[in-house]
Design a protein around this motif. Sequence first.
Motif, PDB file in Angstrom:
ATOM      1  N   THR A   1       0.791  -1.012  -0.088  1.00  5.16           N
ATOM      2  CA  THR A   1      -0.149   0.102   0.113  1.00  5.16           C
ATOM      3  C   THR A   1       0.911   1.126  -0.015  1.00  5.16           C
ATOM      4  N   ALA A   2       0.853   1.968  -1.116  1.00  2.00           N
ATOM      5  CA  ALA A   2       1.447   3.173  -1.255  1.00  2.00           C
ATOM      6  C   ALA A   2       0.996   4.533  -0.453  1.00  2.00           C
ATOM      7  N   ASN A   3       1.140   4.388   0.972  1.00  2.00           N
ATOM      8  CA  ASN A   3       0.211   5.489   1.711  1.00  2.00           C
ATOM      9  C   ASN A   3       1.084   5.816   3.088  1.00  2.00           C
ATOM     10  N   ALA A   4       2.352   5.676   3.004  1.00  2.00           N
ATOM     11  CA  ALA A   4       3.198   6.111   4.257  1.00  2.00           C
ATOM     12  C   ALA A   4       3.132   7.559   4.207  1.00  2.00           C
ATOM     13  N   GLY A   5       2.546   8.172   5.403  1.00  2.00           N
ATOM     14  CA  GLY A   5       2.611   9.244   5.797  1.00  2.00           C
ATOM     15  C   GLY A   5       1.420  10.113   5.358  1.00  2.00           C
ATOM     16  N   LEU A   6       0.704   9.301   4.427  1.00  2.00           N
ATOM     17  CA  LEU A   6      -0.792   9.986   3.865  1.00  2.00           C
ATOM     18  C   LEU A   6      -1.957   9.757   4.763  1.00  2.00           C
ATOM     19  N   ILE A   7      -3.087  10.325   4.491  1.00  2.00           N
ATOM     20  CA  ILE A   7      -4.005  10.067   5.297  1.00  2.00           C
ATOM     21  C   ILE A   7      -4.623   8.946   5.645  1.00  2.00           C
ATOM     22  N   THR A   8      -4.407   7.851   4.967  1.00  2.00           N
ATOM     23  CA  THR A   8      -4.916   6.531   5.437  1.00  2.00           C
ATOM     24  C   THR A   8      -3.709   5.834   6.309  1.00  2.00           C
ATOM     25  N   ASP A   9      -2.436   6.450   6.384  1.00  2.00           N
ATOM     26  CA  ASP A   9      -1.698   5.643   7.230  1.00  2.00           C
ATOM     27  C   ASP A   9      -1.949   6.232   8.840  1.00  2.00           C
TER      28      ASP A   9
END
Lengths: 556, 176
Positions: free
Chosen positions: A403-411
């Motif tokens: 999942t490409a979400n490090a630091g994003l709203i879904t992390d």
Amino acid sequence: MYRYDEFDHAFVAARVEQFKDQVQRRLSGELTEEQFRPLRLMNGVYLQLHAYMLRVAVPYGTLSSRQMRKLGHIARTYDRGYGHFTTRQNIQYNWPALGDIPAILDELAEVEMHAMQTSGNCIRNVTADHFAGVAADEVADPRPFGEILRQWSSLHPEFSYLPRKFKISVTGAEHDRAAIQVHDIGLHLKKNEAGELGFAVYVGGGQGRTPMVAKMIRDFLPVEDLLSYTTAIVRVYNLHGRRDNKYKARIKILVHETGTEELTRQIEAEWQALKESDLKLPQGDIAAIDSYFRPPALLARPEGWAALAAAKKADAGFAAWVDQNVTPHKNPDYGVVTISLKPIGGIPGDASAEQMELVADIAEKFSQDEIRVSHEQNLVLPSVALADLHMVYELLLTDGLATANAGLITDIIACPGLDYCALANARSIPVAQRISVRFGAAERQSEIGELKIKISGCINACGHHHVGHIGILGVEKKGEELYQITLGGSADEITTVGEITGRGFSSEEVVDAIEKIVDTYLGLRASKDETFLAAYRRVGAAPFKEALYGEISRAA
Amino acid sequence: MSAAEQNQKQLWGREGFRDDPYIEAESLDAAGDAPAVILPLAAWLGLDDDVRRTSNRRIGVAVAPGEDIDPLLEKLDTIPLIALQFPAFNDGRSYSKAELLKGRHGFSGELRAVGDVLIDQVVFMLRAGFDTLQVTNRIALERLKGRDLHDTPGYYQPGRGSAQAGSYSWRRMPVA
């Protein structure tokens, strides 16, 4: 990484034998639950809502492949096939049978792990920057000092019955990824003008019901004074910290009530008497522990630059993952990979036995046999050659780990909440899951940019909501779960405690409320480069309150 | 505490169980003609120094976790016994005081742990500097009789009853 010697092995083995005996006495009825309680807590065993829970220490968040494989094996053999990585870089098993716990501890001891001091009013597992040793912006690896502190604090005769739990965190970079200013002691490893290593020492940070940002009490403490100075701090706390009210027993309250200046004076006075004692660290010992953490000799892999560019061009999913989840390594031919444990709609921090084994295999082959657990409840492969990134990505994809979400709203960070925890007032996990689904589309997340949401299911704040850019606190009101929102918190080098927006939202309303906040941000940001936190710091709470509560809030 | 429990109170030190010559009393007057008395800190501090020094009985002092040991420091060489209290096993203040009294201030009299002394704390107490433990807990008494101290083969910090382990400076091995 650190390897046990005979001394460590014998020590851990003796503790496992003692606990076996204690469990046996509990199972036979010789010990009541009340008598057993302090004994099990010394070994990381909690009694939760539905079952015993075992919390295993992952010192400063560093694991070998062998250790990770063992964690997977334990999840499969003694639990329901998964484990939960925590905000303190540890792992929890939620469903072990009490009778199996001694066997689990035996298995852990085989791979140089234990569950000591993951609970109780003692010095807890020491945490560190999860990019320690490899981050491009690091001055020095803080983990050797984490290891020295781990050893020194193990079954410390003077400090095993403190007023309350005591958490120490270390970082070696200017950009603080270890949240040191919300720890009882935060240590920032740095160099002075002469090039010598020392620590800036912070004391009295913490979350819970009274969030406080730590105060810096010493700008530069030479590394050889680490144990004497820590002893001075903990001794002053042990003698004078409040014991009449467990909610006022952390050192942050002592700092607050005594005053930073006076408490610093007491600590310094105590230290003067300890400075030249047996606790002074010989350079040889520091060097010996440090040698365990020396970066592995990385082969030059310059072919990765071109290979990476080509692979990104050919695979948009891979490109997005690299941009989001790979950060610069000290060695330009390598990258630091964050493995997100936050699949869209998933449970933050959970990993299955198979996933743990896959990560172990990948680390063995592509990351110098090393894995990190981050306090953001993700895993990290610290040293992956750019040339190998695509292969690693493909392997992670096979089990939902890309999942490409490090630091994003879904992390999202979330505590276990009312689904597991005996202290919780409200559920955290389902709220995290619904937010994750709402914002799950890749383009939308990317448009929003860096945004840290942190959710706690009660005032104890295990989900770190106080320092979330958006924090969510579950409370119980008249038998209903209600969610209070805070904005503008942060736990990096500029640590701030978030401000409460106003009245809470029901479980049904809360995701809409988050969406309103996000839309407000998107509408007012100066440019796409202005992060949520930066925008909030610029404009303050008013526009967000207005979006959430309408005109009334302005009048009020 | 019930009378039955009172009767089971036993004094233990590294060499094993031993007789306790001391009685606890609120004041010297209340102690009758007992040859060895332990007074509460306030009563002890209230005694005239000359009375204390010239008395033909041993006068020890009991210190509660919330009480400060500083007033005792100047007089340590005249105190035969200090009893540090553990009203509950998880009140750890007396460990730091033991460490200060024995480690820093060189108290050479008897340092005694009194109160909720359980088997799991025995080694901590000995290492922090206690010479004797007053034990009432049944399991603790049984284990001490069997000399099963729940000890570890080595320690990760300096402490009494141990010597350098020959590796890192902070490590220690027990001495027999």
